[in-house]
Design a protein around this motif. Sequence first.
Motif, mmCIF file in Angstrom:
data_model
loop_
_atom_site.group_PDB
_atom_site.id
_atom_site.type_symbol
_atom_site.label_atom_id
_atom_site.label_comp_id
_atom_site.label_asym_id
_atom_site.label_seq_id
_atom_site.Cartn_x
_atom_site.Cartn_y
_atom_site.Cartn_z
ATOM 1 N N LEU A 116 0.859 -1.181 0.000
ATOM 2 C CA LEU A 116 0.000 0.000 0.000
ATOM 3 C C LEU A 116 0.894 1.230 0.000
ATOM 4 C CD1 LEU A 116 -2.564 -1.070 2.788
ATOM 5 C CD2 LEU A 116 -2.474 -1.766 0.376
ATOM 6 N N VAL A 117 0.688 2.120 -0.953
ATOM 7 C CA VAL A 117 1.545 3.302 -1.084
ATOM 8 C C VAL A 117 0.662 4.541 -1.176
ATOM 9 C CG1 VAL A 117 3.460 2.063 -2.169
ATOM 10 C CG2 VAL A 117 1.645 3.018 -3.596
ATOM 11 N N SER A 118 1.170 5.660 -0.684
ATOM 12 C CA SER A 118 0.397 6.899 -0.761
ATOM 13 C C SER A 118 1.304 8.084 -1.001
ATOM 14 C CB SER A 118 -0.423 7.107 0.521
ATOM 15 O OG SER A 118 0.405 7.396 1.635
ATOM 16 N N GLY A 119 0.768 9.061 -1.715
ATOM 17 C CA GLY A 119 1.484 10.308 -1.927
ATOM 18 C C GLY A 119 2.820 10.161 -2.614
ATOM 19 N N ALA A 120 2.933 9.218 -3.553
ATOM 20 C CA ALA A 120 4.224 8.975 -4.192
ATOM 21 C C ALA A 120 4.040 8.528 -5.637
ATOM 22 C CB ALA A 120 5.005 7.903 -3.430
ATOM 23 N N PRO A 121 4.789 9.121 -6.568
ATOM 24 C CA PRO A 121 4.812 8.577 -7.923
ATOM 25 C C PRO A 121 5.466 7.200 -7.907
ATOM 26 C CG PRO A 121 5.820 10.772 -7.813
ATOM 27 C CD PRO A 121 5.666 10.277 -6.416
ATOM 28 N N PRO A 187 -0.339 -7.643 -4.825
ATOM 29 C CA PRO A 187 -1.321 -6.582 -5.079
ATOM 30 C C PRO A 187 -0.799 -5.239 -4.581
ATOM 31 C CG PRO A 187 -2.336 -8.474 -3.971
ATOM 32 C CD PRO A 187 -0.860 -8.680 -3.910
ATOM 33 N N VAL A 188 -1.014 -4.204 -5.372
ATOM 34 C CA VAL A 188 -0.583 -2.855 -5.007
ATOM 35 C C VAL A 188 -1.798 -1.931 -5.011
ATOM 36 C CG1 VAL A 188 0.818 -0.868 -5.646
ATOM 37 C CG2 VAL A 188 1.744 -3.172 -5.927
ATOM 38 N N VAL A 189 -1.949 -1.172 -3.929
ATOM 39 C CA VAL A 189 -3.004 -0.163 -3.844
ATOM 40 C C VAL A 189 -2.317 1.177 -3.618
ATOM 41 C CG1 VAL A 189 -5.120 0.567 -2.715
ATOM 42 C CG2 VAL A 189 -4.563 -1.873 -2.817
ATOM 43 N N ALA A 190 -2.560 2.128 -4.514
ATOM 44 C CA ALA A 190 -1.928 3.449 -4.438
ATOM 45 C C ALA A 190 -2.978 4.502 -4.113
ATOM 46 C CB ALA A 190 -1.238 3.776 -5.760
ATOM 47 N N PHE A 191 -2.692 5.325 -3.117
ATOM 48 C CA PHE A 191 -3.596 6.382 -2.672
ATOM 49 C C PHE A 191 -2.972 7.742 -2.988
ATOM 50 C CE2 PHE A 191 -3.890 2.749 0.177
ATOM 51 C CZ PHE A 191 -5.261 2.507 0.288
ATOM 52 N N GLY A 192 -3.809 8.703 -3.338
ATOM 53 C CA GLY A 192 -3.305 10.040 -3.602
ATOM 54 C C GLY A 192 -4.315 11.100 -3.231
ATOM 55 N N GLY A 193 -3.849 12.352 -3.171
ATOM 56 C CA GLY A 193 -4.722 13.487 -2.900
ATOM 57 C C GLY A 193 -4.999 14.252 -4.182
ATOM 58 N N ASP A 194 -6.231 14.679 -4.357
ATOM 59 C CA ASP A 194 -6.588 15.344 -5.615
ATOM 60 C C ASP A 194 -5.961 16.733 -5.749
ATOM 61 O OD1 ASP A 194 -8.125 16.755 -3.785
ATOM 62 O OD2 ASP A 194 -10.049 16.363 -4.765
ATOM 63 N N ALA A 195 -5.442 17.278 -4.662
ATOM 64 C CA ALA A 195 -4.786 18.586 -4.718
ATOM 65 C C ALA A 195 -3.293 18.486 -4.427
ATOM 66 C CB ALA A 195 -5.451 19.546 -3.729
ATOM 67 N N ASP A 196 -2.734 17.299 -4.548
ATOM 68 C CA ASP A 196 -1.289 17.120 -4.347
ATOM 69 C C ASP A 196 -0.570 17.653 -5.574
ATOM 70 O OD1 ASP A 196 1.351 16.212 -4.055
ATOM 71 O OD2 ASP A 196 0.739 14.383 -3.044
ATOM 72 N N PRO A 197 0.246 18.701 -5.427
ATOM 73 C CA PRO A 197 0.883 19.289 -6.611
ATOM 74 C C PRO A 197 1.979 18.436 -7.215
ATOM 75 C CG PRO A 197 1.713 20.335 -4.617
ATOM 76 C CD PRO A 197 0.603 19.422 -4.190
ATOM 77 N N ASP A 198 2.441 17.442 -6.484
ATOM 78 C CA ASP A 198 3.596 16.669 -6.938
ATOM 79 C C ASP A 198 3.267 15.256 -7.400
ATOM 80 O OD1 ASP A 198 5.389 18.780 -6.349
ATOM 81 O OD2 ASP A 198 5.379 18.208 -4.232
ATOM 82 N N VAL A 199 2.038 14.800 -7.183
ATOM 83 C CA VAL A 199 1.687 13.423 -7.517
ATOM 84 C C VAL A 199 0.351 13.417 -8.252
ATOM 85 C CG1 VAL A 199 1.329 11.080 -6.641
ATOM 86 C CG2 VAL A 199 2.857 12.640 -5.411
ATOM 87 N N SER A 200 0.384 13.012 -9.514
ATOM 88 C CA SER A 200 -0.830 12.981 -10.333
ATOM 89 C C SER A 200 -1.485 11.612 -10.299
ATOM 90 C CB SER A 200 -0.480 13.340 -11.780
ATOM 91 O OG SER A 200 0.299 12.294 -12.367
ATOM 92 N N ALA A 201 -2.692 11.540 -10.814
ATOM 93 C CA ALA A 201 -3.376 10.255 -10.920
ATOM 94 C C ALA A 201 -2.585 9.307 -11.817
ATOM 95 C CB ALA A 201 -4.792 10.459 -11.461
ATOM 96 N N ALA A 202 -1.952 9.841 -12.862
ATOM 97 C CA ALA A 202 -1.129 9.003 -13.740
ATOM 98 C C ALA A 202 0.074 8.451 -12.985
ATOM 99 C CB ALA A 202 -0.676 9.803 -14.955
ATOM 100 N N ASP A 203 0.664 9.270 -12.098
ATOM 101 C CA ASP A 203 1.781 8.790 -11.277
ATOM 102 C C ASP A 203 1.352 7.608 -10.420
ATOM 103 O OD1 ASP A 203 3.455 10.822 -12.207
ATOM 104 O OD2 ASP A 203 2.953 12.170 -10.562
ATOM 105 N N LEU A 204 0.133 7.671 -9.898
ATOM 106 C CA LEU A 204 -0.373 6.589 -9.052
ATOM 107 C C LEU A 204 -0.645 5.339 -9.885
ATOM 108 C CD1 LEU A 204 -2.918 8.589 -6.839
ATOM 109 C CD2 LEU A 204 -0.589 7.893 -6.219
ATOM 110 N N ARG A 205 -1.245 5.523 -11.054
ATOM 111 C CA ARG A 205 -1.542 4.364 -11.907
ATOM 112 C C ARG A 205 -0.272 3.649 -12.349
ATOM 113 N NH1 ARG A 205 -5.415 8.049 -13.987
ATOM 114 N NH2 ARG A 205 -4.059 8.552 -15.765
ATOM 115 N N ALA A 206 0.836 4.376 -12.421
ATOM 116 C CA ALA A 206 2.099 3.780 -12.867
ATOM 117 C C ALA A 206 2.635 2.748 -11.885
ATOM 118 C CB ALA A 206 3.141 4.874 -13.102
ATOM 119 N N TRP A 207 2.081 2.669 -10.668
ATOM 120 C CA TRP A 207 2.497 1.614 -9.739
ATOM 121 C C TRP A 207 2.176 0.225 -10.301
ATOM 122 C CZ3 TRP A 207 5.617 1.667 -5.643
ATOM 123 C CH2 TRP A 207 5.913 2.902 -5.039
#
Length: 250
Positions: A116-121, A187-207
């Motif tokens: 499980l990862v969060s806030g990271a490309p 299995p990998v689950v990636a979490f992100g914030g919609d207003a995080d300036p440094d991590v996009s949804a594409a960065d999360l999907r790249a996991w």
Amino acid sequence: MPVPWFSAPRPLAAPRLRLVCFPYAGGNAATYRSWAGLLPPGVELVAALLPGRAERLDEPPLVDLDVLLSELVAAAGPLLGPVPLILFGHSLGATVAYEFGRALATEHGCVPAALLVSGAPAPPVRRRRTGRGLSDDDLERILGKRTDLPAGWLTAELKPFVFPALRADLQLLDGYRWRPGPLPGVPVVAFGGDADPDVSAADLRAWQRCTTGPARTHVLAGDHFFIAHQPFRELLAATVGEFAASPIAR
């Protein structure tokens, strides 16, 4: 007596699953201790205690990820056994959790039950940012962007205790280079914030590129420190509950 590398704030006599958490840059295990009470029954929270902060403030922080991983793996003996491991990390901690999982699988044949990862490309798409030669003013500006801490928390008295670990962690991340090779079937689950300036949804999907197993993403309201808010903590507990209810934890 040396401080251990891993600690369970609420040890369980017979856990069915362990959630092993790694801190973000400049962070420490205290961030995760309160989460122990949110987890499903039978899930034990374990936090990594890294040098240069909190309980290990008198030790120099490490600036090389390979050295850190070597130390973590060497200290992982108590985690190796029949109890499945879920690894979690936020920001820098996500990279550490991922590489720790790869090292455990390679060196001990201990494949994590999930990552499980969060806030990271994802490492393959991480954009390099210099972490070397940062001044105290640079670090203060970085910390000034934190929205999870009260205004005025960074006093002059605290700076000597906070800056060394943050500076070392940013240098460690700056020196990290991804070596291709996915986790086998994890299995990998990636979490992100919609207003995080440094991590996009594409960065999360790249996991998805970091595992041969399934991967999914969740984007929640918030900036880089969305993990401080209750919706994320509830979602994390529910996600861990999915794995706790699966055959891996029986």
